[in-house]
Write a protein that holds these residues in place. Structure first.
Motif, PDB file in Angstrom:
ATOM      1  N   LYS A 300      -0.869  18.027  -9.547  1.00  0.00           N
ATOM      2  CA  LYS A 300      -1.291  18.147 -10.944  1.00  0.00           C
ATOM      3  C   LYS A 300      -2.799  17.972 -11.084  1.00  0.00           C
ATOM      4  CE  LYS A 300       3.090  16.486 -12.889  1.00  0.00           C
ATOM      5  NZ  LYS A 300       3.735  15.426 -13.696  1.00  0.00           N
ATOM      6  N   ASN A 301      -3.358  17.091 -10.245  1.00  0.00           N
ATOM      7  CA  ASN A 301      -4.795  16.871 -10.289  1.00  0.00           C
ATOM      8  C   ASN A 301      -5.560  18.122  -9.897  1.00  0.00           C
ATOM      9  OD1 ASN A 301      -6.998  15.198 -10.730  1.00  0.00           O
ATOM     10  ND2 ASN A 301      -6.086  13.515  -9.604  1.00  0.00           N
ATOM     11  N   ILE A 302      -5.130  18.766  -8.819  1.00  0.00           N
ATOM     12  CA  ILE A 302      -5.771  20.012  -8.389  1.00  0.00           C
ATOM     13  C   ILE A 302      -5.568  21.102  -9.433  1.00  0.00           C
ATOM     14  CG2 ILE A 302      -5.692  21.836  -6.642  1.00  0.00           C
ATOM     15  CD1 ILE A 302      -5.065  19.711  -4.578  1.00  0.00           C
ATOM     16  N   HIS A 303      -4.369  21.131 -10.013  1.00  0.00           N
ATOM     17  CA  HIS A 303      -4.110  22.100 -11.083  1.00  0.00           C
ATOM     18  C   HIS A 303      -5.045  21.873 -12.266  1.00  0.00           C
ATOM     19  CE1 HIS A 303      -2.003  23.345 -14.828  1.00  0.00           C
ATOM     20  NE2 HIS A 303      -1.741  24.431 -14.115  1.00  0.00           N
ATOM     21  N   TYR A 304      -5.281  20.594 -12.603  1.00  0.00           N
ATOM     22  CA  TYR A 304      -6.181  20.305 -13.716  1.00  0.00           C
ATOM     23  C   TYR A 304      -7.617  20.705 -13.386  1.00  0.00           C
ATOM     24  CZ  TYR A 304      -9.194  17.701 -16.828  1.00  0.00           C
ATOM     25  OH  TYR A 304     -10.180  17.365 -17.699  1.00  0.00           O
ATOM     26  N   ARG A 305      -8.043  20.458 -12.149  1.00  0.00           N
ATOM     27  CA  ARG A 305      -9.410  20.826 -11.770  1.00  0.00           C
ATOM     28  C   ARG A 305      -9.620  22.334 -11.867  1.00  0.00           C
ATOM     29  NH1 ARG A 305     -10.431  18.149  -6.065  1.00  0.00           N
ATOM     30  NH2 ARG A 305     -12.394  19.300  -6.303  1.00  0.00           N
ATOM     31  N   LEU A 306      -8.640  23.084 -11.393  1.00  0.00           N
ATOM     32  CA  LEU A 306      -8.743  24.540 -11.522  1.00  0.00           C
ATOM     33  C   LEU A 306      -8.724  24.955 -12.991  1.00  0.00           C
ATOM     34  CD1 LEU A 306      -6.352  25.632  -8.632  1.00  0.00           C
ATOM     35  CD2 LEU A 306      -8.835  25.873  -8.681  1.00  0.00           C
ATOM     36  N   GLN A 307      -7.872  24.282 -13.768  1.00  0.00           N
ATOM     37  CA  GLN A 307      -7.789  24.605 -15.191  1.00  0.00           C
ATOM     38  C   GLN A 307      -9.104  24.294 -15.900  1.00  0.00           C
ATOM     39  OE1 GLN A 307      -4.621  22.550 -17.147  1.00  0.00           O
ATOM     40  NE2 GLN A 307      -5.117  23.342 -19.178  1.00  0.00           N
ATOM     41  N   VAL A 308      -9.732  23.161 -15.531  1.00  0.00           N
ATOM     42  CA  VAL A 308     -11.005  22.791 -16.148  1.00  0.00           C
ATOM     43  C   VAL A 308     -12.081  23.820 -15.817  1.00  0.00           C
ATOM     44  CG1 VAL A 308     -12.889  21.119 -16.022  1.00  0.00           C
ATOM     45  CG2 VAL A 308     -10.554  20.339 -16.338  1.00  0.00           C
ATOM     46  N   ASP A 309     -12.146  24.226 -14.540  1.00  0.00           N
ATOM     47  CA  ASP A 309     -13.168  25.201 -14.150  1.00  0.00           C
ATOM     48  C   ASP A 309     -12.957  26.537 -14.853  1.00  0.00           C
ATOM     49  OD1 ASP A 309     -14.422  23.394 -12.540  1.00  0.00           O
ATOM     50  OD2 ASP A 309     -13.345  23.971 -10.728  1.00  0.00           O
ATOM     51  N   LEU A 310     -11.705  26.988 -14.899  1.00  0.00           N
ATOM     52  CA  LEU A 310     -11.421  28.254 -15.579  1.00  0.00           C
ATOM     53  C   LEU A 310     -11.695  28.147 -17.081  1.00  0.00           C
ATOM     54  CD1 LEU A 310      -8.127  29.255 -13.735  1.00  0.00           C
ATOM     55  CD2 LEU A 310     -10.387  30.277 -13.450  1.00  0.00           C
ATOM     56  N   GLU A 311     -11.354  26.982 -17.662  1.00  0.00           N
ATOM     57  CA  GLU A 311     -11.610  26.803 -19.092  1.00  0.00           C
ATOM     58  C   GLU A 311     -13.102  26.772 -19.386  1.00  0.00           C
ATOM     59  OE1 GLU A 311     -10.398  23.689 -22.683  1.00  0.00           O
ATOM     60  OE2 GLU A 311      -9.637  23.414 -20.644  1.00  0.00           O
ATOM     61  N   GLU A 312     -13.872  26.153 -18.494  1.00  0.00           N
ATOM     62  CA  GLU A 312     -15.321  26.134 -18.684  1.00  0.00           C
ATOM     63  C   GLU A 312     -15.904  27.541 -18.593  1.00  0.00           C
ATOM     64  OE1 GLU A 312     -17.079  23.447 -15.973  1.00  0.00           O
ATOM     65  OE2 GLU A 312     -16.416  21.645 -17.017  1.00  0.00           O
ATOM     66  N   GLN A 313     -15.406  28.315 -17.640  1.00  0.00           N
ATOM     67  CA  GLN A 313     -15.901  29.684 -17.532  1.00  0.00           C
ATOM     68  C   GLN A 313     -15.543  30.509 -18.764  1.00  0.00           C
ATOM     69  OE1 GLN A 313     -17.866  30.895 -15.207  1.00  0.00           O
ATOM     70  NE2 GLN A 313     -17.909  28.963 -14.075  1.00  0.00           N
ATOM     71  N   SER A 314     -14.310  30.321 -19.260  1.00  0.00           N
ATOM     72  CA  SER A 314     -13.915  31.066 -20.459  1.00  0.00           C
ATOM     73  C   SER A 314     -14.713  30.630 -21.683  1.00  0.00           C
ATOM     74  CB  SER A 314     -12.414  30.873 -20.711  1.00  0.00           C
ATOM     75  OG  SER A 314     -12.133  29.515 -20.989  1.00  0.00           O
ATOM     76  N   LEU A 315     -15.004  29.301 -21.789  1.00  0.00           N
ATOM     77  CA  LEU A 315     -15.800  28.825 -22.913  1.00  0.00           C
ATOM     78  C   LEU A 315     -17.226  29.351 -22.843  1.00  0.00           C
ATOM     79  CD1 LEU A 315     -14.595  25.120 -23.279  1.00  0.00           C
ATOM     80  CD2 LEU A 315     -14.151  27.020 -24.828  1.00  0.00           C
ATOM     81  N   LYS A 317     -18.108  32.218 -21.478  1.00  0.00           N
ATOM     82  CA  LYS A 317     -18.051  33.625 -21.874  1.00  0.00           C
ATOM     83  C   LYS A 317     -17.871  33.760 -23.383  1.00  0.00           C
ATOM     84  CE  LYS A 317     -16.181  35.351 -17.485  1.00  0.00           C
ATOM     85  NZ  LYS A 317     -15.027  36.035 -16.830  1.00  0.00           N
ATOM     86  N   ARG A 318     -17.045  32.868 -23.956  1.00  0.00           N
ATOM     87  CA  ARG A 318     -16.831  32.915 -25.400  1.00  0.00           C
ATOM     88  C   ARG A 318     -18.107  32.538 -26.150  1.00  0.00           C
ATOM     89  NH1 ARG A 318     -12.089  29.197 -27.137  1.00  0.00           N
ATOM     90  NH2 ARG A 318     -11.176  30.371 -25.399  1.00  0.00           N
ATOM     91  N   ALA A 319     -18.857  31.546 -25.612  1.00  0.00           N
ATOM     92  CA  ALA A 319     -20.104  31.154 -26.260  1.00  0.00           C
ATOM     93  C   ALA A 319     -21.144  32.262 -26.188  1.00  0.00           C
ATOM     94  CB  ALA A 319     -20.646  29.885 -25.609  1.00  0.00           C
ATOM     95  N   ALA A 320     -21.100  33.048 -25.115  1.00  0.00           N
ATOM     96  CA  ALA A 320     -22.056  34.147 -24.990  1.00  0.00           C
ATOM     97  C   ALA A 320     -21.778  35.264 -25.987  1.00  0.00           C
ATOM     98  CB  ALA A 320     -22.033  34.704 -23.569  1.00  0.00           C
ATOM     99  N   THR A 321     -20.539  35.363 -26.466  1.00  0.00           N
ATOM    100  CA  THR A 321     -20.172  36.424 -27.412  1.00  0.00           C
ATOM    101  C   THR A 321     -20.237  35.974 -28.870  1.00  0.00           C
ATOM    102  OG1 THR A 321     -17.832  35.821 -27.191  1.00  0.00           O
ATOM    103  CG2 THR A 321     -18.687  37.514 -25.695  1.00  0.00           C
ATOM    104  N   LEU A 322     -20.667  34.732 -29.137  1.00  0.00           N
ATOM    105  CA  LEU A 322     -20.733  34.259 -30.519  1.00  0.00           C
ATOM    106  C   LEU A 322     -21.854  34.962 -31.276  1.00  0.00           C
ATOM    107  CD1 LEU A 322     -20.231  30.387 -30.115  1.00  0.00           C
ATOM    108  CD2 LEU A 322     -18.561  32.067 -30.912  1.00  0.00           C
ATOM    109  N   THR A 323     -21.587  35.188 -32.521  1.00  0.00           N
ATOM    110  CA  THR A 323     -22.621  35.768 -33.373  1.00  0.00           C
ATOM    111  C   THR A 323     -23.600  34.687 -33.827  1.00  0.00           C
ATOM    112  OG1 THR A 323     -21.283  35.439 -35.366  1.00  0.00           O
ATOM    113  CG2 THR A 323     -21.006  37.518 -34.163  1.00  0.00           C
TER     114      THR A 323
END
Length: 701
Positions: A300-315, A317-323
């Protein structure tokens, strides 16, 4: 039988490889290999004249490569080891004596290392914690052990140079100078008059007043004793001051050394590097985990680390598309929530300020009510450190930062609250001791400090630090008995949805480490005014180790959302260094600026604590004074400063070169990954052009 020539060739290859480590032995190795083939017809797959043994590795300067580092199958390595054990080399008596000596030294070294392992503090407990909960939780207990050893060695330093000499020389020494101060400033008698009830002794033990105030625990009991003999002299005031200085210097050296190790590990592992996901997948597993529960937790810890990294990358990308309008709204929300968090922290500081003033104005109260007034600043500080961080955590979640940034922001606010709350307490005491900084007016005009309220202000500051340490310890015990154990019993024995929703308490490493940093900062701050406080802190941390261990194994579950281990270790040591800096500033200001109490302590007849140093310097021999003057002169300090600058420039240049090398390697890795992606795309394009099915292309790969 086809394997035998291959094995023989592999053994010969190993012999040739090890021959490079022994200049001039290549010829003898080949000759012995040839003679071995003639003599050993029945065992032609082994070479009796293989490389020198492990004993030779200890003797010769150019050691061969280790057998474990040779890329050979395990069966071949076993065969080589058998050959090494079976060989009977023909050597001279001198060479044989050298080998026996090296072997004996190696055995002695290994046995000594094994014996010393048994004396490592909490070795088995740390192995059990690391095996069941991973290295993240284990790092907290390792940090706690470091603080225990640091406080214990500090106590030995203080006991050896201040406490024991004060006990031994208390009745045989003489004072430094005669008293010439006003009689009002000399009035200090903390001993109680008349009959004292038993429960008052308990209250005095908890508050540091009464019989506790005039003991070796606090500054006021130490005399300005000077022992002089024909061959021996000992100056208690000078030893008191220099021991405090060396105590802080010793702690700084230990923290800096540990900080350098943590920084090297953090730089080596890196943060957001190329291939971070691959590193987590292929190197993130902790093979020290034992049991199904620990294994699932690590997954679960490794799953969370991967989830955190992917979530940071998505955030990102989302921040780059903000108006522009969305960015303005987001930053406005963050600014508003920042001021809300700042207002909560300022409100906590104001509460500490009011509670301290209220407590100091009612020091004449007796009984339980007086004890509550004594502990009022400690109660307010502890309550603020518990409530405000919880609110700041929720505010940090609402600010919509990335997960790692959210944790860092919450920790910075918690650190700021803990350290500055202690600074507010000290500032309030300073205002009352020095009459708000104006020592020439009001009650401070006669003695240069407020002698009516604080006849021995150093002891009063030491009592406040003593109460903070003791209250923090009692709070940990109360939380274990009154909160954590009942919560675990309710969760385990109740099937209600509310109890299951709450669940067991999470063992949050960051919050627990910040509690240790706060306790150590209090001990550093009060060490000058309460010399035995490092010993009390040692006992507190030892008991706290077992309390946290019980909490971890029986009452808590490890937090799934953990802080990055490489960043956290470095961050916690930096916070500890900030606490040391604040305590150091308090000590320097107290030694140099505030007038010592005239009725107590070893510096009672000096205008400042630092004046003992030049006074003792004048009593030194002429040769010693000349030497110390030379060390402080420009002829010594300027070349030393130039040498330090050269070493610093060299270190900076070396680190810059290493940084460029690391950046170049990362760029090469990035280019290599792009090349692979380009080749994969080209294969897909060619397969589509040639109309080759994908499964056929995969089969060809």
């Amino acid at each position: 039988m086809a394997v035998e020539p291959q094995r023989q060739a592999s053994i010969r290859e190993y012999d040739d490889t090890e021959g490079y480590g022994y200049p001039g032995d290549q010829q003898s190795l080949r000759s012995r290999w040839a003679s071995s083939r003639v003599s050993d017809e029945n065992h032609h797959q082994f070479s009796r004249s293989s490389t020198p043994t492990d004993d030779d590795e200890e003797v010769d300067s150019g050691g061969p490569r280790d057998l474990r580092s040779i890329p050979l199958p395990m069966a071949l390595k076993r065969a080589v080891r058998q050959v090494q054990q079976m060989q009977v080399p023909v050597v001279s008596r001198k060479e044989s004596w050298k080998r026996k000596k090296a072997k004996s030294l190696r055995i002695l070294r290994d046995n000594t290392r094994e014996v010393l392992c048994f004396f490592i503090l909490w070795r088995k407990s740390l192995q059990k914690i690391g095996g069941n909960f991973g290295g993240g939780v284990q790092s907290f207990f390792i940090f706690l052990r470091f603080l225990v050893l640091l406080n214990f060695v500090s106590f030995l330093l203080i006991a050896g140079f201040v406490f024991i000499p004060s006990v031994v020389f208390r009745s045989v020494g003489t004072g430094l100078v005669n008293s010439t101060g006003p009689e009002e400033c000399m009035d200090y008698n903390p001993n109680s008059q008349g009959l004292v009830l038993f429960y008052n002794y308990i209250l005095d033990l908890l508050s540091g007043t009464g019989f506790m105030e005039y003991t070796y625990m606090f500054y006021g009991y130490y005399n300005n004793t000077v022992v002089e003999d024909r061959d021996f002299s000992y100056n208690i005031p000078l030893a008191y001051l220099l021991t405090a200085v060396f105590y802080f210097a010793f702690c700084f050296i230990c923290i800096t050394a540990r900080l350098g190790t943590a920084a090297r590990v953090a730089v080596a592992k890196g943060g957001h590097t190329v291939g971070n996901y691959s590193m987590i997948v292929f190197t993130g597993w902790d093979y020290g985990c034992l049991g199904d529960q620990a294994t699932k937790l690590k997954q679960k810890n490794i799953h969370y680390r991967l989830q955190v990294d992917l979530e940071e990358q998505s955030l990102k990308k989302r921040a780059a598309t903000l108006t522009l309008v969305q960015k303005v709204i987001l930053y406005s929300l963050r600014v508003l929530l920042f001021f809300v968090a700042l207002g909560l922290i300022i409100a906590a500081f104001y509460g500490i300020f009011i509670a301290t003033n209220f407590s100091q104005e009612r020091t004449d109260q007796d009984g339980i009510l007086g004890l509550i007034f004594e502990y009022l600043p400690s109660i307010v500080i502890t309550a603020g450190n518990f409530v405000v961080p919880l609110l700041c955590d929720q505010i940090a979640l609402a600010e919509r930062y990335t997960p790692s940034t959210t944790v860092i922001v919450a920790l910075i606010r918690a650190v700021f609250l803990r350290l500055v709350s202690l600074a507010v307490l000290l500032y309030t005491l300073w205002r009352q001791i020095t009459c708000e900084g104006d020592t020439n007016s009001g009650d401070c005009n006669l003695c240069q400090y407020n002698y009516k309220v604080y006849p021995c202000w150093e002891t009063r500051v030491g009592q406040e630090m003593y109460k903070l340490t003791l209250f923090d310890f009692l709070i940990n015990i109360a939380l274990l008995v009154l909160v954590e154990i009942p919560r675990r019993m309710v969760v385990d024995n109740s099937s209600s949805k509310l109890a299951q929703w709450f669940g067991r308490q999470e063992f949050v490493v960051s919050a627990n480490v910040l509690g240790l940093v706060y306790g150590q900062t209090v001990a550093w701050t009060g060490a000058l005014f309460c010399p035995l406080l490092p010993f009390i802190n040692t006992i507190k941390f030892v008991i706290l180790f077992y309390i946290k261990k019980v909490t971890l194994f029986f009452n808590c579950r490890p937090a799934l959302k953990t802080f990055r281990s490489t960043t956290s270790t470095f961050f916690f040591l930096v916070v500890l260094l900030f606490g040391w800096g604040m305590a150091m500033a308090v000590m320097v200001y107290s030694v140099a600026a505030i007038h010592p109490s005239m009725g107590c302590g070893p510096f009672r007849f000096f205008p400042s604590m630092w004046m003992i140093v030049p006074n003792s310097f004048d009593n030194l021999a002429e040769i010693t004074q000349t030497f110390l003057f030379f060390i402080g002169s420009q002829a010594f300090s300027i070349p030393l400063f130039v040498l330090f600058c050269v070493m610093l420039c060299y270190s900076v240049a070396l680190s810059s070169v290493y940084g460029k090398s690391v950046a170049l390697l990362r760029a090469q890795l990035k280019l290599a990954s792009r090349d692979k992606q380009f080749l994969v795309k080209q294969i897909e394009v060619l397969s589509q052009q040639l109309q080759i099915p994908k499964h056929a292309a995969a089969a060809q790969d």
